[in-house]
Write a protein that holds these residues in place. Sequence first.
Motif, mmCIF file in Angstrom:
data_model
loop_
_atom_site.group_PDB
_atom_site.id
_atom_site.type_symbol
_atom_site.label_atom_id
_atom_site.label_comp_id
_atom_site.label_asym_id
_atom_site.label_seq_id
_atom_site.Cartn_x
_atom_site.Cartn_y
_atom_site.Cartn_z
ATOM 1 N N ALA A 22 0.865 -1.190 0.000
ATOM 2 C CA ALA A 22 0.000 0.000 0.000
ATOM 3 C C ALA A 22 0.899 1.238 0.000
ATOM 4 C CB ALA A 22 -0.900 0.003 1.225
ATOM 5 N N ASP A 23 0.808 2.033 -1.069
ATOM 6 C CA ASP A 23 1.620 3.255 -1.126
ATOM 7 C C ASP A 23 1.316 4.168 0.052
ATOM 8 O OD1 ASP A 23 2.936 2.533 -3.456
ATOM 9 O OD2 ASP A 23 1.431 3.470 -4.730
ATOM 10 N N VAL A 24 0.041 4.314 0.337
ATOM 11 C CA VAL A 24 -0.425 5.063 1.504
ATOM 12 C C VAL A 24 -1.335 4.122 2.271
ATOM 13 C CG1 VAL A 24 -1.745 7.051 2.295
ATOM 14 C CG2 VAL A 24 -0.280 7.271 0.285
ATOM 15 N N ILE A 25 -1.117 4.027 3.566
ATOM 16 C CA ILE A 25 -1.924 3.124 4.390
ATOM 17 C C ILE A 25 -3.340 3.680 4.494
ATOM 18 C CG2 ILE A 25 -2.195 2.082 6.667
ATOM 19 C CD1 ILE A 25 0.884 2.465 6.988
ATOM 20 N N PRO A 26 -4.337 2.892 4.077
ATOM 21 C CA PRO A 26 -5.717 3.353 4.225
ATOM 22 C C PRO A 26 -6.051 3.569 5.701
ATOM 23 C CG PRO A 26 -5.599 1.426 2.788
ATOM 24 C CD PRO A 26 -4.256 1.586 3.433
ATOM 25 N N PRO A 27 -6.850 4.571 6.013
ATOM 26 C CA PRO A 27 -7.173 4.860 7.419
ATOM 27 C C PRO A 27 -7.670 3.640 8.195
ATOM 28 C CG PRO A 27 -8.015 6.599 6.023
ATOM 29 C CD PRO A 27 -7.485 5.525 5.099
ATOM 30 N N GLU A 28 -8.439 2.779 7.552
ATOM 31 C CA GLU A 28 -8.966 1.599 8.248
ATOM 32 C C GLU A 28 -7.893 0.548 8.538
ATOM 33 O OE1 GLU A 28 -9.778 0.970 3.806
ATOM 34 O OE2 GLU A 28 -9.896 2.647 5.199
ATOM 35 N N ASN A 29 -6.687 0.702 7.971
ATOM 36 C CA ASN A 29 -5.598 -0.238 8.209
ATOM 37 C C ASN A 29 -4.463 0.350 9.041
ATOM 38 O OD1 ASN A 29 -6.381 -1.240 4.999
ATOM 39 N ND2 ASN A 29 -6.517 -2.655 6.697
ATOM 40 N N GLU A 30 -4.620 1.595 9.493
ATOM 41 C CA GLU A 30 -3.549 2.231 10.262
ATOM 42 C C GLU A 30 -3.254 1.493 11.562
ATOM 43 O OE1 GLU A 30 -4.627 6.354 10.644
ATOM 44 O OE2 GLU A 30 -4.090 6.784 8.555
ATOM 45 N N ASP A 31 -4.296 1.078 12.272
ATOM 46 C CA ASP A 31 -4.076 0.395 13.556
ATOM 47 C C ASP A 31 -3.312 -0.914 13.378
ATOM 48 O OD1 ASP A 31 -5.304 2.428 14.969
ATOM 49 O OD2 ASP A 31 -7.230 1.381 15.153
ATOM 50 N N CYS A 32 -3.684 -1.705 12.370
ATOM 51 C CA CYS A 32 -3.000 -2.986 12.196
ATOM 52 C C CYS A 32 -1.575 -2.782 11.680
ATOM 53 C CB CYS A 32 -3.801 -3.952 11.322
ATOM 54 S SG CYS A 32 -3.896 -3.552 9.568
ATOM 55 N N ALA A 33 -1.327 -1.725 10.893
ATOM 56 C CA ALA A 33 0.032 -1.441 10.436
ATOM 57 C C ALA A 33 0.925 -1.073 11.617
ATOM 58 C CB ALA A 33 0.025 -0.320 9.403
ATOM 59 N N ILE A 34 0.388 -0.288 12.531
ATOM 60 C CA ILE A 34 1.141 0.071 13.739
ATOM 61 C C ILE A 34 1.368 -1.169 14.605
ATOM 62 C CG2 ILE A 34 1.036 1.388 15.901
ATOM 63 C CD1 ILE A 34 -0.416 3.594 14.206
ATOM 64 N N GLU A 35 0.379 -2.034 14.680
ATOM 65 C CA GLU A 35 0.538 -3.284 15.428
ATOM 66 C C GLU A 35 1.651 -4.128 14.803
ATOM 67 O OE1 GLU A 35 -1.970 -7.306 16.636
ATOM 68 O OE2 GLU A 35 -3.062 -5.591 15.840
ATOM 69 N N ALA A 36 1.693 -4.203 13.483
ATOM 70 C CA ALA A 36 2.747 -4.958 12.801
ATOM 71 C C ALA A 36 4.115 -4.359 13.118
ATOM 72 C CB ALA A 36 2.493 -4.968 11.298
ATOM 73 N N GLN A 37 4.205 -3.040 13.101
ATOM 74 C CA GLN A 37 5.459 -2.369 13.460
ATOM 75 C C GLN A 37 5.871 -2.716 14.886
ATOM 76 O OE1 GLN A 37 6.641 2.163 13.135
ATOM 77 N NE2 GLN A 37 5.379 1.841 14.951
ATOM 78 N N ASP A 38 4.931 -2.606 15.806
ATOM 79 C CA ASP A 38 5.240 -2.833 17.217
ATOM 80 C C ASP A 38 5.578 -4.290 17.512
ATOM 81 O OD1 ASP A 38 4.752 -0.150 17.598
ATOM 82 O OD2 ASP A 38 2.768 -0.448 18.507
ATOM 83 N N ASP A 39 4.991 -5.217 16.753
ATOM 84 C CA ASP A 39 5.182 -6.642 17.026
ATOM 85 C C ASP A 39 6.300 -7.282 16.212
ATOM 86 O OD1 ASP A 39 3.097 -6.396 18.800
ATOM 87 O OD2 ASP A 39 1.636 -7.464 17.565
ATOM 88 N N CYS A 40 6.846 -6.570 15.230
ATOM 89 C CA CYS A 40 7.904 -7.138 14.406
ATOM 90 C C CYS A 40 9.082 -7.540 15.306
ATOM 91 C CB CYS A 40 8.370 -6.131 13.353
ATOM 92 S SG CYS A 40 9.731 -6.747 12.327
ATOM 93 N N PRO A 41 9.483 -8.817 15.260
ATOM 94 C CA PRO A 41 10.512 -9.281 16.189
ATOM 95 C C PRO A 41 11.907 -8.679 15.947
ATOM 96 C CG PRO A 41 9.994 -10.996 14.611
ATOM 97 C CD PRO A 41 8.996 -9.893 14.403
ATOM 98 N N VAL A 42 12.120 -8.112 14.761
ATOM 99 C CA VAL A 42 13.426 -7.531 14.466
ATOM 100 C C VAL A 42 13.348 -6.032 14.162
ATOM 101 C CG1 VAL A 42 14.489 -9.694 13.729
ATOM 102 C CG2 VAL A 42 13.274 -8.277 12.054
ATOM 103 N N SER A 43 12.199 -5.428 14.452
ATOM 104 C CA SER A 43 11.991 -3.988 14.248
ATOM 105 C C SER A 43 12.329 -3.549 12.822
ATOM 106 C CB SER A 43 12.797 -3.178 15.258
ATOM 107 O OG SER A 43 12.418 -3.517 16.577
ATOM 108 N N ALA A 44 11.882 -4.346 11.849
ATOM 109 C CA ALA A 44 12.165 -4.049 10.442
ATOM 110 C C ALA A 44 11.133 -3.127 9.810
ATOM 111 C CB ALA A 44 12.244 -5.345 9.645
ATOM 112 N N ILE A 45 10.039 -2.856 10.524
ATOM 113 C CA ILE A 45 8.938 -2.060 9.969
ATOM 114 C C ILE A 45 8.908 -0.683 10.612
ATOM 115 C CG2 ILE A 45 6.418 -1.884 9.769
ATOM 116 C CD1 ILE A 45 6.388 -4.966 9.810
#
Length: 62
Positions: free
Chosen positions: A36-59
């Motif tokens: 997604a070039d720009v994260i749709p508003p309805e996916n912002e929470d899950c994108a942040i969750e993916a960032q926070d949960d990434c085991p190697v902080s790659a996001i």
Amino acid sequence: MKATVDRDACVGCGLCESVCPNVFEMDSDSIAEVIADVIPPENEDCAIEAQDDCPVSAITVN
């Protein structure tokens, strides 16, 4: 908001794709990529969750 993946840091665990499949997917090398070039508003929470949960902080989401 936009997301980026540090391809050198990614270990290909697939967590980001499972948490937020409208933003992330695994490529043919099993490395995460942003679809997604720009994260749709309805996916912002899950994108942040993916960032926070990434085991190697790659996001990064900003």
